[in-house]
Scaffold this active site. Sequence first.
Site, PDB file in Angstrom:
ATOM      1  N   CYS A 278       0.831  -1.206   0.000  1.00 17.62           N
ATOM      2  CA  CYS A 278       0.000   0.000   0.000  1.00 17.62           C
ATOM      3  C   CYS A 278       0.870   1.262   0.000  1.00 17.62           C
ATOM      4  O   CYS A 278       1.506   1.562  -0.999  1.00 17.62           O
ATOM      5  CB  CYS A 278      -0.972  -0.030   1.174  1.00 17.62           C
ATOM      6  SG  CYS A 278      -2.408   1.053   0.945  1.00 17.62           S
TER       7      CYS A 278
ATOM      8  N   HIS B  91      -3.672  -5.667   1.427  1.00 20.45           N
ATOM      9  CA  HIS B  91      -3.378  -5.933   2.836  1.00 20.45           C
ATOM     10  C   HIS B  91      -3.752  -7.382   3.158  1.00 20.45           C
ATOM     11  O   HIS B  91      -4.683  -7.934   2.584  1.00 20.45           O
ATOM     12  CB  HIS B  91      -4.185  -4.999   3.737  1.00 20.45           C
ATOM     13  CG  HIS B  91      -3.767  -3.568   3.648  1.00 20.45           C
ATOM     14  ND1 HIS B  91      -2.584  -3.107   4.165  1.00 20.45           N
ATOM     15  CD2 HIS B  91      -4.385  -2.492   3.090  1.00 20.45           C
ATOM     16  CE1 HIS B  91      -2.486  -1.808   3.941  1.00 20.45           C
ATOM     17  NE2 HIS B  91      -3.557  -1.410   3.285  1.00 20.45           N
TER      18      HIS B  91
END
Length: 491
Positions: A327, A427
Amino acid sequence: MSRIMIQGTASSVGKSILVAALCRIFKQDGFSVCPYKSQNMSLNSYITLDGKEMGRAQVLQAYAAGLEPEVYMNPILLKPTTDKSCQVIVKGEVYGVSSAKNYYNMKKEFAPMLKEDFEELEDKFDIVVIEGAGSPAEINLRENDIVNMGLAELVDAPVVLVGDIDKGGVFASLFGTVMLLEENERKRIKGTIINKFRGDVEILKPGLSMLEERINIPCFGVVPYFNLSLEDEDGAVYFNTKVNSKIDVAVIKLPHISNFTDIDALKIEEDVSLRYITSSENFGTPDLLIIPGSKNTIGDLLYIRKNGIENKIKQYAEKNGLIFGICGGYQMLGRLIEDPFKVETELGEINGMGLLDIRTVFAEKKVTTRVQGSVIDKQIPVYGYEIHMGISSYGEKAKPFIKIENKVGIDDGAVNEGGNIMGTYIHGIFDGANFREYIINFLRDKKGIERKKSVVYEDVRNGEIDRLADIVRNSLDMNSIYSVMGIEGKK
Protein backbone atom coordinates in the site's frame (compact mmCIF):
# COMPACT_ATOMS: atom_id res chain seq x y z
CA MET A 1 -29.89 -10.35 25.74
CA SER A 2 -27.19 -10.22 28.41
CA ARG A 3 -24.20 -7.95 28.23
CA ILE A 4 -20.91 -7.33 29.98
CA MET A 5 -18.40 -4.53 29.47
CA ILE A 6 -14.64 -4.80 29.86
CA GLN A 7 -13.00 -1.49 30.78
CA GLY A 8 -9.36 -0.87 31.67
CA THR A 9 -7.24 1.37 33.83
CA ALA A 10 -5.29 2.44 30.72
CA SER A 11 -4.65 1.57 27.10
CA SER A 12 -2.89 -1.73 26.37
CA VAL A 13 -3.89 -3.41 29.65
CA GLY A 14 -5.39 -6.32 27.70
CA LYS A 15 -9.03 -5.35 27.16
CA SER A 16 -9.14 -6.49 23.53
CA ILE A 17 -7.60 -9.89 24.16
CA LEU A 18 -9.82 -10.53 27.21
CA VAL A 19 -12.91 -9.68 25.17
CA ALA A 20 -11.74 -12.19 22.55
CA ALA A 21 -11.23 -14.78 25.29
CA LEU A 22 -14.70 -14.22 26.74
CA CYS A 23 -16.27 -14.41 23.28
CA ARG A 24 -14.70 -17.83 22.73
CA ILE A 25 -15.58 -19.04 26.26
CA PHE A 26 -19.24 -18.03 25.87
CA LYS A 27 -19.35 -19.66 22.44
CA GLN A 28 -17.86 -22.86 23.90
CA ASP A 29 -20.53 -22.74 26.60
CA GLY A 30 -23.31 -22.76 24.01
CA PHE A 31 -24.23 -19.07 23.72
CA SER A 32 -24.47 -16.92 20.62
CA VAL A 33 -22.11 -14.05 21.35
CA CYS A 34 -21.04 -10.83 19.66
CA PRO A 35 -18.17 -8.40 20.37
CA TYR A 36 -18.86 -4.67 20.37
CA LYS A 37 -16.73 -1.53 20.61
CA SER A 38 -18.58 1.69 19.91
CA GLN A 39 -15.48 3.70 19.04
CA ASN A 40 -12.02 2.43 18.21
CA MET A 41 -8.89 4.45 17.45
CA SER A 42 -6.41 2.53 15.36
CA LEU A 43 -4.36 2.62 12.18
CA ASN A 44 -5.07 -1.08 11.73
CA SER A 45 -8.29 -1.72 9.90
CA TYR A 46 -10.06 -4.46 7.98
CA ILE A 47 -12.48 -4.58 5.07
CA THR A 48 -15.65 -6.63 5.50
CA LEU A 49 -17.25 -8.76 2.82
CA ASP A 50 -19.49 -5.83 1.86
CA GLY A 51 -16.55 -3.41 1.52
CA LYS A 52 -16.89 -1.61 4.86
CA GLU A 53 -13.96 -0.61 7.10
CA MET A 54 -13.63 -1.56 10.78
CA GLY A 55 -11.00 -1.99 13.51
CA ARG A 56 -8.85 -5.14 13.57
CA ALA A 57 -9.40 -5.87 17.27
CA GLN A 58 -13.09 -6.53 16.67
CA VAL A 59 -12.15 -8.75 13.73
CA LEU A 60 -10.19 -11.06 16.03
CA GLN A 61 -13.03 -10.95 18.55
CA ALA A 62 -15.52 -11.84 15.81
CA TYR A 63 -13.44 -14.88 14.86
CA ALA A 64 -13.37 -15.85 18.54
CA ALA A 65 -17.16 -15.65 18.58
CA GLY A 66 -17.40 -17.73 15.40
CA LEU A 67 -18.72 -14.81 13.37
CA GLU A 68 -17.85 -13.09 10.12
CA PRO A 69 -16.66 -9.54 11.02
CA GLU A 70 -19.26 -6.83 10.37
CA VAL A 71 -19.20 -3.08 10.99
CA TYR A 72 -21.94 -3.12 13.62
CA MET A 73 -19.28 -4.59 15.91
CA ASN A 74 -17.28 -1.34 15.59
CA PRO A 75 -19.53 1.45 14.29
CA ILE A 76 -17.00 4.28 14.76
CA LEU A 77 -13.34 4.00 13.76
CA LEU A 78 -10.86 6.85 14.19
CA LYS A 79 -7.68 6.70 12.11
CA PRO A 80 -5.12 9.34 13.16
CA THR A 81 -3.68 11.30 10.24
CA THR A 82 -1.56 13.70 12.30
CA ASP A 83 -0.99 14.26 16.02
CA LYS A 84 -4.05 16.53 16.11
CA SER A 85 -6.46 15.14 13.52
CA CYS A 86 -8.02 11.88 12.40
CA GLN A 87 -10.17 10.38 9.71
CA VAL A 88 -13.60 9.53 11.13
CA ILE A 89 -15.21 6.36 9.76
CA VAL A 90 -18.84 5.74 10.67
CA LYS A 91 -20.51 2.41 9.90
CA GLY A 92 -17.61 1.49 7.67
CA GLU A 93 -17.54 4.60 5.49
CA VAL A 94 -15.53 7.82 5.63
CA TYR A 95 -17.47 10.50 7.51
CA GLY A 96 -14.75 13.13 7.24
CA VAL A 97 -11.49 14.38 8.73
CA SER A 98 -11.74 16.09 12.09
CA SER A 99 -9.48 17.76 14.60
CA ALA A 100 -9.42 16.22 18.06
CA LYS A 101 -11.27 19.24 19.44
CA ASN A 102 -14.02 19.13 16.84
CA TYR A 103 -14.53 15.41 17.28
CA TYR A 104 -14.84 15.87 21.04
CA ASN A 105 -17.84 18.12 20.37
CA MET A 106 -19.16 15.83 17.64
CA LYS A 107 -19.40 12.67 19.77
CA LYS A 108 -22.80 13.44 21.29
CA GLU A 109 -24.32 13.37 17.80
CA PHE A 110 -23.46 9.67 17.56
CA ALA A 111 -25.03 8.56 20.86
CA PRO A 112 -28.59 7.99 19.48
CA MET A 113 -27.17 5.98 16.57
CA LEU A 114 -25.11 3.82 18.92
CA LYS A 115 -28.07 3.14 21.19
CA GLU A 116 -30.33 2.22 18.27
CA ASP A 117 -27.72 -0.05 16.69
CA PHE A 118 -26.97 -1.76 19.99
CA GLU A 119 -30.65 -2.46 20.60
CA GLU A 120 -30.78 -4.27 17.26
CA LEU A 121 -28.28 -6.79 18.65
CA GLU A 122 -30.78 -7.86 21.32
CA ASP A 123 -32.72 -10.04 18.91
CA LYS A 124 -29.60 -11.56 17.37
CA PHE A 125 -27.41 -12.71 20.25
CA ASP A 126 -27.56 -14.18 23.75
CA ILE A 127 -24.57 -12.15 24.97
CA VAL A 128 -22.75 -9.01 23.81
CA VAL A 129 -19.23 -8.46 25.15
CA ILE A 130 -18.43 -4.75 25.07
CA GLU A 131 -14.93 -3.28 25.05
CA GLY A 132 -14.14 0.16 26.43
CA ALA A 133 -11.27 2.38 25.30
CA GLY A 134 -8.36 3.78 27.27
CA SER A 135 -9.62 4.44 30.79
CA PRO A 136 -13.01 5.52 32.19
CA ALA A 137 -11.07 7.78 34.58
CA GLU A 138 -9.97 10.16 31.83
CA ILE A 139 -12.18 12.75 33.48
CA ASN A 140 -11.33 15.46 30.96
CA LEU A 141 -13.14 13.34 28.36
CA ARG A 142 -16.12 12.36 30.53
CA GLU A 143 -18.55 14.81 28.95
CA ASN A 144 -20.19 13.30 25.86
CA ASP A 145 -18.42 9.96 26.51
CA ILE A 146 -19.64 7.23 24.16
CA VAL A 147 -17.06 4.51 24.74
CA ASN A 148 -16.61 3.94 28.50
CA MET A 149 -19.02 4.77 31.32
CA GLY A 150 -21.12 6.90 28.99
CA LEU A 151 -21.74 3.85 26.84
CA ALA A 152 -22.24 1.58 29.87
CA GLU A 153 -25.03 3.90 31.01
CA LEU A 154 -26.46 4.18 27.51
CA VAL A 155 -26.88 0.40 27.15
CA ASP A 156 -27.11 -0.43 30.88
CA ALA A 157 -24.09 -2.73 31.01
CA PRO A 158 -22.30 -4.11 34.09
CA VAL A 159 -18.56 -3.40 34.01
CA VAL A 160 -15.45 -5.42 34.84
CA LEU A 161 -12.31 -3.29 35.32
CA VAL A 162 -8.94 -4.64 34.13
CA GLY A 163 -5.50 -3.60 35.39
CA ASP A 164 -2.07 -4.56 34.01
CA ILE A 165 0.31 -5.68 36.75
CA ASP A 166 3.21 -6.17 34.33
CA LYS A 167 3.65 -2.39 34.08
CA GLY A 168 3.70 -2.01 37.88
CA GLY A 169 1.35 -0.02 40.10
CA VAL A 170 -1.73 -2.13 39.40
CA PHE A 171 -3.31 -1.60 42.83
CA ALA A 172 -2.88 2.17 42.61
CA SER A 173 -4.28 2.24 39.08
CA LEU A 174 -7.35 0.16 39.99
CA PHE A 175 -7.98 2.14 43.18
CA GLY A 176 -7.38 5.50 41.50
CA THR A 177 -9.62 4.66 38.56
CA VAL A 178 -12.51 3.68 40.83
CA MET A 179 -12.07 6.74 43.07
CA LEU A 180 -12.11 9.15 40.12
CA LEU A 181 -15.51 7.88 38.96
CA GLU A 182 -18.87 9.27 40.01
CA GLU A 183 -20.78 7.21 42.58
CA ASN A 184 -23.30 5.92 40.04
CA GLU A 185 -20.42 4.85 37.78
CA ARG A 186 -18.64 3.00 40.59
CA LYS A 187 -21.79 0.97 41.19
CA ARG A 188 -21.55 -0.34 37.64
CA ILE A 189 -18.18 -1.98 38.34
CA LYS A 190 -19.01 -5.50 39.50
CA GLY A 191 -15.49 -6.90 39.59
CA THR A 192 -11.83 -6.41 38.73
CA ILE A 193 -9.29 -8.50 36.84
CA ILE A 194 -5.54 -8.33 37.25
CA ASN A 195 -3.86 -9.13 33.95
CA LYS A 196 -0.34 -10.18 32.87
CA PHE A 197 0.87 -11.53 36.23
CA ARG A 198 4.22 -13.33 36.48
CA GLY A 199 4.90 -15.46 39.54
CA ASP A 200 3.01 -17.05 42.43
CA VAL A 201 -0.53 -15.73 42.91
CA GLU A 202 -0.23 -16.37 46.67
CA ILE A 203 2.08 -13.35 46.87
CA LEU A 204 -0.73 -11.16 45.52
CA LYS A 205 -3.44 -12.24 47.95
CA PRO A 206 -2.74 -9.68 50.74
CA GLY A 207 -2.89 -6.88 48.17
CA LEU A 208 -6.06 -8.27 46.62
CA SER A 209 -7.77 -8.45 50.02
CA MET A 210 -6.79 -4.88 50.88
CA LEU A 211 -7.96 -3.58 47.49
CA GLU A 212 -11.31 -5.37 47.79
CA GLU A 213 -11.82 -3.80 51.24
CA ARG A 214 -10.90 -0.31 50.01
CA ILE A 215 -13.11 -0.26 46.91
CA ASN A 216 -15.73 -2.82 47.99
CA ILE A 217 -15.45 -4.61 44.64
CA PRO A 218 -14.40 -8.28 44.32
CA CYS A 219 -11.52 -9.47 42.18
CA PHE A 220 -12.71 -11.98 39.58
CA GLY A 221 -9.25 -13.41 39.00
CA VAL A 222 -5.61 -13.03 38.06
CA VAL A 223 -4.62 -13.81 34.47
CA PRO A 224 -1.00 -14.88 33.93
CA TYR A 225 1.38 -13.31 31.46
CA PHE A 226 1.59 -15.43 28.30
CA ASN A 227 2.62 -15.19 24.67
CA LEU A 228 0.28 -15.98 21.82
CA SER A 229 0.60 -15.89 18.03
CA LEU A 230 -2.29 -13.44 17.78
CA GLU A 231 -2.25 -9.96 16.33
CA ASP A 232 -1.99 -6.94 18.61
CA GLU A 233 -3.87 -3.86 17.51
CA ASP A 234 -2.82 -1.42 20.22
CA GLY A 235 0.79 -1.08 19.15
CA ALA A 236 3.18 -2.29 16.52
CA VAL A 237 4.03 -5.90 17.20
CA TYR A 238 7.28 -6.67 18.95
CA PHE A 239 9.40 -9.39 17.43
CA ASN A 240 11.50 -11.89 19.32
CA THR A 241 14.50 -13.02 17.27
CA LYS A 242 14.36 -16.80 16.90
CA VAL A 243 17.54 -18.59 17.91
CA ASN A 244 17.60 -21.02 14.98
CA SER A 245 16.05 -18.79 12.31
CA LYS A 246 17.86 -18.66 9.00
CA ILE A 247 15.81 -16.05 7.17
CA ASP A 248 16.00 -12.39 8.21
CA VAL A 249 12.90 -10.36 7.35
CA ALA A 250 13.18 -6.66 8.17
CA VAL A 251 10.29 -4.18 8.29
CA ILE A 252 10.74 -0.40 8.02
CA LYS A 253 9.14 1.09 11.14
CA LEU A 254 7.36 4.12 9.71
CA PRO A 255 6.09 6.85 12.09
CA HIS A 256 2.53 6.43 10.75
CA ILE A 257 2.72 2.69 10.06
CA SER A 258 -0.71 1.21 9.38
CA ASN A 259 -1.98 -2.34 9.14
CA PHE A 260 1.20 -3.76 10.66
CA THR A 261 -0.94 -6.87 11.18
CA ASP A 262 -0.06 -7.57 7.51
CA ILE A 263 3.17 -9.20 8.67
CA ASP A 264 1.76 -11.19 11.60
CA ALA A 265 1.46 -14.39 9.58
CA LEU A 266 5.21 -14.41 8.91
CA LYS A 267 5.80 -14.98 12.63
CA ILE A 268 4.47 -18.53 12.38
CA GLU A 269 7.20 -19.57 9.93
CA GLU A 270 9.73 -21.46 12.08
CA ASP A 271 12.86 -20.41 10.20
CA VAL A 272 11.84 -16.76 9.75
CA SER A 273 12.92 -14.03 12.14
CA LEU A 274 11.29 -10.59 11.97
CA ARG A 275 12.76 -7.30 13.10
CA TYR A 276 12.11 -3.58 12.73
CA ILE A 277 14.44 -1.15 11.02
CA THR A 278 14.28 2.08 13.02
CA SER A 279 17.34 3.86 11.62
CA SER A 280 20.01 3.54 8.95
CA GLU A 281 22.33 2.08 11.60
CA ASN A 282 20.30 -1.11 12.16
CA PHE A 283 19.41 -1.71 8.50
CA GLY A 284 21.72 -4.72 8.18
CA THR A 285 21.47 -7.13 5.23
CA PRO A 286 17.98 -8.66 5.39
CA ASP A 287 16.86 -11.48 3.13
CA LEU A 288 13.56 -9.65 2.62
CA LEU A 289 12.79 -5.98 3.20
CA ILE A 290 9.15 -4.98 3.74
CA ILE A 291 7.96 -1.39 3.49
CA PRO A 292 4.53 -1.45 5.15
CA GLY A 293 1.43 0.67 4.78
CA SER A 294 1.18 4.22 6.09
CA LYS A 295 -1.61 6.63 7.02
CA ASN A 296 0.68 9.47 5.92
CA THR A 297 2.65 8.17 2.96
CA ILE A 298 4.26 11.47 1.99
CA GLY A 299 5.17 12.36 5.58
CA ASP A 300 6.71 8.94 6.17
CA LEU A 301 8.62 9.08 2.88
CA LEU A 302 10.11 12.41 3.94
CA TYR A 303 10.99 10.84 7.30
CA ILE A 304 12.97 7.92 5.85
CA ARG A 305 14.54 10.29 3.32
CA LYS A 306 15.74 12.60 6.09
CA ASN A 307 17.17 9.91 8.39
CA GLY A 308 19.09 8.01 5.72
CA ILE A 309 16.90 4.90 5.48
CA GLU A 310 15.93 5.69 1.87
CA ASN A 311 19.59 5.66 0.81
CA LYS A 312 20.03 2.30 2.53
CA ILE A 313 16.99 0.94 0.67
CA LYS A 314 18.42 2.08 -2.67
CA GLN A 315 21.82 0.55 -1.90
CA TYR A 316 20.08 -2.68 -0.92
CA ALA A 317 18.12 -2.64 -4.20
CA GLU A 318 21.34 -2.16 -6.22
CA LYS A 319 22.69 -5.35 -4.62
CA ASN A 320 19.61 -7.24 -5.85
CA GLY A 321 17.96 -7.29 -2.41
CA LEU A 322 14.32 -8.41 -2.33
CA ILE A 323 11.97 -5.51 -1.53
CA PHE A 324 8.22 -5.80 -0.92
CA GLY A 325 6.04 -2.70 -0.54
CA ILE A 326 2.47 -2.82 0.76
CA CYS A 327 0.00 0.00 0.00
CA GLY A 328 1.78 3.20 1.16
CA GLY A 329 5.09 1.35 1.00
CA TYR A 330 4.28 0.38 -2.59
CA GLN A 331 3.55 4.02 -3.43
CA MET A 332 6.87 5.16 -1.91
CA LEU A 333 8.77 2.79 -4.20
CA GLY A 334 7.41 4.57 -7.28
CA ARG A 335 8.68 7.54 -9.31
CA LEU A 336 6.13 10.15 -8.28
CA ILE A 337 3.32 10.71 -5.79
CA GLU A 338 0.82 13.46 -6.63
CA ASP A 339 -1.64 14.91 -4.12
CA PRO A 340 -3.83 17.34 -6.10
CA PHE A 341 -6.64 17.39 -3.51
CA LYS A 342 -4.26 17.88 -0.56
CA VAL A 343 -5.39 14.57 0.95
CA GLU A 344 -2.22 14.21 3.01
CA THR A 345 -0.20 17.37 2.66
CA GLU A 346 -0.02 20.85 1.17
CA LEU A 347 2.73 19.57 -1.12
CA GLY A 348 1.31 19.10 -4.60
CA GLU A 349 3.67 16.26 -5.43
CA ILE A 350 6.82 14.50 -4.28
CA ASN A 351 9.34 12.25 -5.97
CA GLY A 352 9.29 8.67 -4.79
CA MET A 353 12.30 6.38 -4.47
CA GLY A 354 12.19 5.58 -8.17
CA LEU A 355 12.62 1.84 -7.65
CA LEU A 356 9.35 0.97 -9.40
CA ASP A 357 8.23 2.67 -12.60
CA ILE A 358 4.82 3.74 -11.30
CA ARG A 359 3.09 7.08 -10.72
CA THR A 360 0.51 7.47 -7.94
CA VAL A 361 -2.21 10.11 -7.75
CA PHE A 362 -4.16 10.53 -4.52
CA ALA A 363 -7.92 10.69 -5.07
CA GLU A 364 -10.63 12.08 -2.80
CA LYS A 365 -12.54 8.80 -2.53
CA LYS A 366 -11.12 5.87 -0.58
CA VAL A 367 -11.02 2.40 -2.17
CA THR A 368 -12.22 -0.28 0.28
CA THR A 369 -12.73 -3.73 -1.16
CA ARG A 370 -11.98 -7.42 -0.66
CA VAL A 371 -9.94 -8.96 -3.46
CA GLN A 372 -8.75 -12.32 -4.71
CA GLY A 373 -6.48 -13.17 -7.58
CA SER A 374 -3.17 -14.77 -8.46
CA VAL A 375 0.45 -13.83 -9.07
CA ILE A 376 0.76 -13.21 -12.81
CA ASP A 377 2.53 -16.06 -14.67
CA LYS A 378 2.83 -18.04 -11.42
CA GLN A 379 -0.78 -19.05 -10.69
CA ILE A 380 -0.14 -18.52 -6.97
CA PRO A 381 -3.49 -17.72 -5.28
CA VAL A 382 -3.71 -14.39 -3.45
CA TYR A 383 -6.42 -12.86 -1.28
CA GLY A 384 -6.79 -9.87 1.02
CA TYR A 385 -8.30 -6.41 1.01
CA GLU A 386 -7.54 -2.92 -0.28
CA ILE A 387 -7.74 0.35 1.71
CA HIS A 388 -6.20 3.27 -0.16
CA MET A 389 -6.83 6.68 -1.70
CA GLY A 390 -4.14 6.46 -4.36
CA ILE A 391 -4.40 5.20 -7.93
CA SER A 392 -1.15 3.96 -9.45
CA SER A 393 -0.34 3.74 -13.16
CA TYR A 394 2.48 1.85 -14.87
CA GLY A 395 5.47 3.17 -16.76
CA GLU A 396 7.38 1.25 -19.41
CA LYS A 397 9.71 -0.49 -16.95
CA ALA A 398 7.05 -1.88 -14.60
CA LYS A 399 4.75 -4.81 -15.10
CA PRO A 400 1.65 -5.84 -13.11
CA PHE A 401 2.20 -8.15 -10.15
CA ILE A 402 -1.21 -9.69 -9.45
CA LYS A 403 -4.22 -10.45 -11.61
CA ILE A 404 -7.39 -9.58 -9.68
CA GLU A 405 -10.07 -12.14 -10.46
CA ASN A 406 -13.08 -10.49 -8.81
CA LYS A 407 -12.54 -7.18 -10.65
CA VAL A 408 -12.54 -7.87 -14.39
CA GLY A 409 -9.66 -6.32 -16.31
CA ILE A 410 -7.92 -5.02 -13.19
CA ASP A 411 -4.33 -5.73 -12.24
CA ASP A 412 -2.69 -4.94 -8.91
CA GLY A 413 0.79 -3.96 -7.87
CA ALA A 414 3.98 -3.84 -9.87
CA VAL A 415 7.29 -5.65 -10.34
CA ASN A 416 10.50 -4.15 -11.69
CA GLU A 417 12.41 -5.57 -14.65
CA GLY A 418 14.86 -7.39 -12.38
CA GLY A 419 12.06 -9.08 -10.42
CA ASN A 420 13.53 -8.18 -7.01
CA ILE A 421 11.31 -5.18 -6.25
CA MET A 422 7.56 -5.60 -6.01
CA GLY A 423 4.60 -3.85 -4.47
CA THR A 424 0.89 -4.35 -3.93
CA TYR A 425 -2.19 -2.62 -2.55
CA ILE A 426 -3.38 -5.87 -0.97
CA HIS A 427 -3.38 -5.93 2.84
CA GLY A 428 -3.30 -9.35 4.50
CA ILE A 429 -1.48 -10.84 1.52
CA PHE A 430 0.84 -12.92 3.73
CA ASP A 431 -2.13 -14.49 5.53
CA GLY A 432 -2.59 -16.77 2.55
CA ALA A 433 -0.46 -19.91 2.96
CA ASN A 434 0.15 -20.27 -0.80
CA PHE A 435 1.55 -16.78 -1.28
CA ARG A 436 3.56 -16.85 1.96
CA GLU A 437 5.04 -20.21 0.97
CA TYR A 438 5.91 -18.85 -2.49
CA ILE A 439 7.85 -15.88 -1.07
CA ILE A 440 9.59 -17.70 1.78
CA ASN A 441 10.53 -20.68 -0.41
CA PHE A 442 12.06 -18.22 -2.89
CA LEU A 443 14.25 -16.98 -0.02
CA ARG A 444 15.02 -20.55 1.07
CA ASP A 445 16.11 -21.43 -2.47
CA LYS A 446 18.31 -18.35 -2.57
CA LYS A 447 20.05 -19.41 0.65
CA GLY A 448 20.20 -23.13 -0.13
CA ILE A 449 17.71 -24.01 2.60
CA GLU A 450 15.23 -26.87 2.28
CA ARG A 451 11.78 -25.81 1.08
CA LYS A 452 8.82 -26.13 3.46
CA LYS A 453 5.04 -26.10 3.29
CA SER A 454 3.43 -23.13 4.99
CA VAL A 455 0.75 -23.78 7.57
CA VAL A 456 -2.72 -22.26 7.24
CA TYR A 457 -2.71 -19.06 9.29
CA GLU A 458 -6.43 -19.30 10.09
CA ASP A 459 -5.90 -22.73 11.68
CA VAL A 460 -3.05 -21.40 13.83
CA ARG A 461 -5.14 -18.40 14.86
CA ASN A 462 -8.12 -20.54 15.80
CA GLY A 463 -5.93 -22.85 17.87
CA GLU A 464 -4.37 -19.87 19.64
CA ILE A 465 -7.82 -18.45 20.45
CA ASP A 466 -8.76 -21.79 22.02
CA ARG A 467 -5.54 -21.70 24.05
CA LEU A 468 -6.32 -18.13 25.12
CA ALA A 469 -9.82 -19.16 26.20
CA ASP A 470 -8.43 -22.06 28.26
CA ILE A 471 -5.96 -19.80 30.08
CA VAL A 472 -8.57 -17.15 30.85
CA ARG A 473 -11.27 -19.65 31.86
CA ASN A 474 -8.87 -21.27 34.32
CA SER A 475 -7.85 -17.88 35.72
CA LEU A 476 -11.23 -16.22 36.27
CA ASP A 477 -14.25 -16.91 38.44
CA MET A 478 -16.58 -17.56 35.51
CA ASN A 479 -19.53 -18.22 37.83
CA SER A 480 -19.27 -14.65 39.11
CA ILE A 481 -19.00 -13.29 35.57
CA TYR A 482 -22.10 -15.20 34.51
CA SER A 483 -23.86 -14.00 37.66
CA VAL A 484 -23.34 -10.29 36.94
CA MET A 485 -24.89 -10.89 33.52
CA GLY A 486 -27.90 -12.59 35.08
CA ILE A 487 -27.01 -16.00 33.63
CA GLU A 488 -26.77 -19.17 35.69
CA GLY A 489 -23.94 -20.67 33.66
CA LYS A 490 -23.38 -22.87 30.64
CA LYS A 491 -26.37 -23.57 28.43
